[in-house]
Enzyme design. Structure first.
Site, short mmCIF file in Angstrom:
data_model
loop_
_atom_site.label_atom_id
_atom_site.label_comp_id
_atom_site.label_asym_id
_atom_site.label_seq_id
_atom_site.Cartn_x
_atom_site.Cartn_y
_atom_site.Cartn_z
N LYS A 278 46.30 46.14 39.90
CA LYS A 278 45.25 45.11 39.91
C LYS A 278 44.13 45.58 39.01
O LYS A 278 43.97 46.77 38.78
CB LYS A 278 44.71 44.93 41.33
N ASP B 33 43.39 35.97 38.40
CA ASP B 33 42.96 36.04 39.80
C ASP B 33 41.61 35.29 39.80
O ASP B 33 41.36 34.50 38.89
CB ASP B 33 42.83 37.51 40.25
N1 GLU Z 1 46.39 37.38 41.34
C1 GLU Z 1 47.59 36.89 41.93
C2 GLU Z 1 47.88 37.67 43.19
O1 GLU Z 1 46.95 38.04 43.88
C3 GLU Z 1 48.75 36.82 40.94
C4 GLU Z 1 49.14 38.10 40.30
C5 GLU Z 1 50.19 37.98 39.21
O2 GLU Z 1 50.69 36.90 38.97
O3 GLU Z 1 50.50 39.02 38.62
O4 GLU Z 1 48.99 37.90 43.58
#
Ligand code: GLU
Length: 461
Positions: A141, A181
């Site tokens: 992340k 996100d």
């Molecule tokens: N931000 C989204 C999550 O919390 C998607 C992450 C992604 O697609 O890599 O899962």
């Protein structure tokens, strides 16, 4: 005989508890200020006691000690020039948490609350979420404390380009694949992709997901998290002989997850009566008008308060927490972490809530989860309910690799199946470990087991 067996079970449980508590104490001592990260770890660890009690042979392999330590944490300066010609400095983060089952995968969040603790909690959650999808994706992340609110398009572009100038050194389609996100949508992904291409000098579609359809994006990726959340809740209700149709739903937030959760829920015969943004919430007893919400939030980037100008029978209430005082059958927290505390959970129970599906990451505090479980509310934890987004990201990566684009229907069908599988996997694990129907325990254990096996197979790294 029975008592001897019982006693040895008790000893194993106690040994497991001691092990888990000892690792938990270590992380708190090492990084005492990382409260969000501690919370995410605690929630998982409480479930994992059951795994270590059943498999005492796992203790001593350093599994948890390694799991809570990110493989890599990158922090960097992001300098950029605002519209007034003034230099601004923000912080950039990328936590590459665990690559046992695939390249790091997880979104980027642009929000003033982003710091190391928030990025670590999100990255930690992502490990288990991604594992649950059944796809080959590890956990990561990132983001920045940059606040996109009120920024011009040019400012967002300059900031984003500066951010990617550094990030580009650490990512790649087989290494780490960021996506969006909170605060990072299709506009930001476009700028990020453009800058990555410029820095690296090659067109590498698999390096980011959530891309526009013109340059390697997948159909249904935009809808995936919201639709997936509804597919999961539908399964959760079906398992108890209930149906979505005719239920009254409260959704918090009005970003990408909320909008598509509202769209799918409405399509399935649900009445969504409220949604919110970071200033307040709207309540429309007759069902909120999604076209208005979408135009305000996606096109005009306006505040949700403006909804009542067009719909005078609806109410706008300042402040967000009040949204959980509205009586409803189903609550879908799709805004942000810790938006439902113990108090809010009790209000929801009083209001007759039957099911809660977490569209956001860790929107319920530990105490709130306790309230839901104790009161027999069907509870779908975020790492299972909102996994549809990252699952379709993985399908986007597969399409990029093969160079073929799938139809909306094909991706949606696969998403539906993945969400059903996540529900079944979580349910089965909850039964196997003696807590039938507790999807917090089920999702945590099912997510963990795959990662743990992969870590054990790959040796001490
Ligand atoms: N931000 C989204 C999550 O919390 C998607 C992450 C992604 O697609 O890599 O899962």
């Amino acid at each position: 005989m029975n008592t001897t067996l019982e006693m040895s079970k008790q000893t194993e449980l106690q040994t497991a508890k001691n092990y888990v508590e000892q690792v938990y104490r270590t992380i708190k001592k090492r990084d005492p200020h990382e409260v969000e990260f501690h919370q995410a770890v605690k929630e998982i660890f409480d479930s994992l006691v059951l795994v270590f009690a059943k498999h005492p042979e796992f203790i001593g392999k350093g599994l948890l000690e390694r799991l809570v330590e990110p493989e890599r944490v990158i922090t960097f300066r992001v300098s950029w020039v605002d519209d007034q010609g003034k230099t601004q400095v923000n912080r950039g983060f990328r936590v590459q948490f665990n690559s046992a089952i695939g390249p790091y995968k997880g979104g980027l969040r642009f929000h003033p609350s982003v710091n190391t603790s928030v990025t670590k909690f999100l990255g930690f959650e992502q490990i288990f979420k991604n594992s649950l999808t059944g796809q080959q994706i590890g956990g990561g992340k990132g983001g920045s404390d940059f606040d996109p609110k009120g920024k011009s398009d040019g400012e967002v572009m300059r900031f984003t380009q500066s951010f990617m100038t550094e990030l580009s050194k650490h990512i790649g389609s087989d290494v780490d694949v960021p996506a969006g996100d909170i605060g990072v949508g299709s506009r930001e992904i476009g700028y990020l992709f453009g800058q990555y291409k410029r820095m690296r000098g090659n067109f590498e579609p698999g390096v980011l997901t959530g891309k526009g359809l013109e340059y390697g994006g997948s159909l249904a990726r935009t809808q995936a998290t919201g639709y997936g959340a509804i597919y999961f809740v539908k399964e959760m209700l079906k398992n108890k002989g209930l149906s979505l149709e005719g239920q009254t739903v409260v959704v918090s937030g009005s970003g990408n997850v909320s909008i598509y959760a509202i769209e799918k829920a409405t399509e399935l015969g649900v009445k969504v009566v409220a949604c919110s943004d970071s200033d307040g919430y709207i309540y429309d007893e007759s069902g909120i008008n999604l076209d208005t919400v979408r135009r305000l939030k996606e096109i005009e980037r306006a505040r949700i308060s403006e909804y009542v100008i067009e719909h005078p029978t609806a109410q706008y209430i300042e402040g967000c927490s009040g949204i959980w005082t509205l009586p409803c059958d189903i609550a879908l927290p799709c805004a942000t972490q810790n938006e439902i505390n113990e108090e809010a959970a009790k209000r929801l129970v009083l209001g007759g809530v039957k099911a809660v599906g977490e569209g956001a990451n860790m929107p319920s505090s530990l105490e709130a989860i306790e309230v839901f479980l104790e009161n027999g509310v069907l509870f779908g934890p975020g790492k299972a309910v909102n996994a549809g987004g990252v699952a379709v990201s993985s399908l986007e990566m597969a399409q990029n690799q093969s160079g073929v684009s799938w139809s909306f229907e094909k991706v949606d069908r696969k998403l539906h199946k993945i969400m059903e599988d996540i529900f079944q996997r979580s349910l089965r694990a909850s039964e196997e470990y003696g807590h039938p129907g507790n999807l917090v325990i089920g999702a945590n254990i099912a997510g963990f087991n795959k990662v743990a096996k992969a870590m054990l197979a790959q040796g001490v790294i």
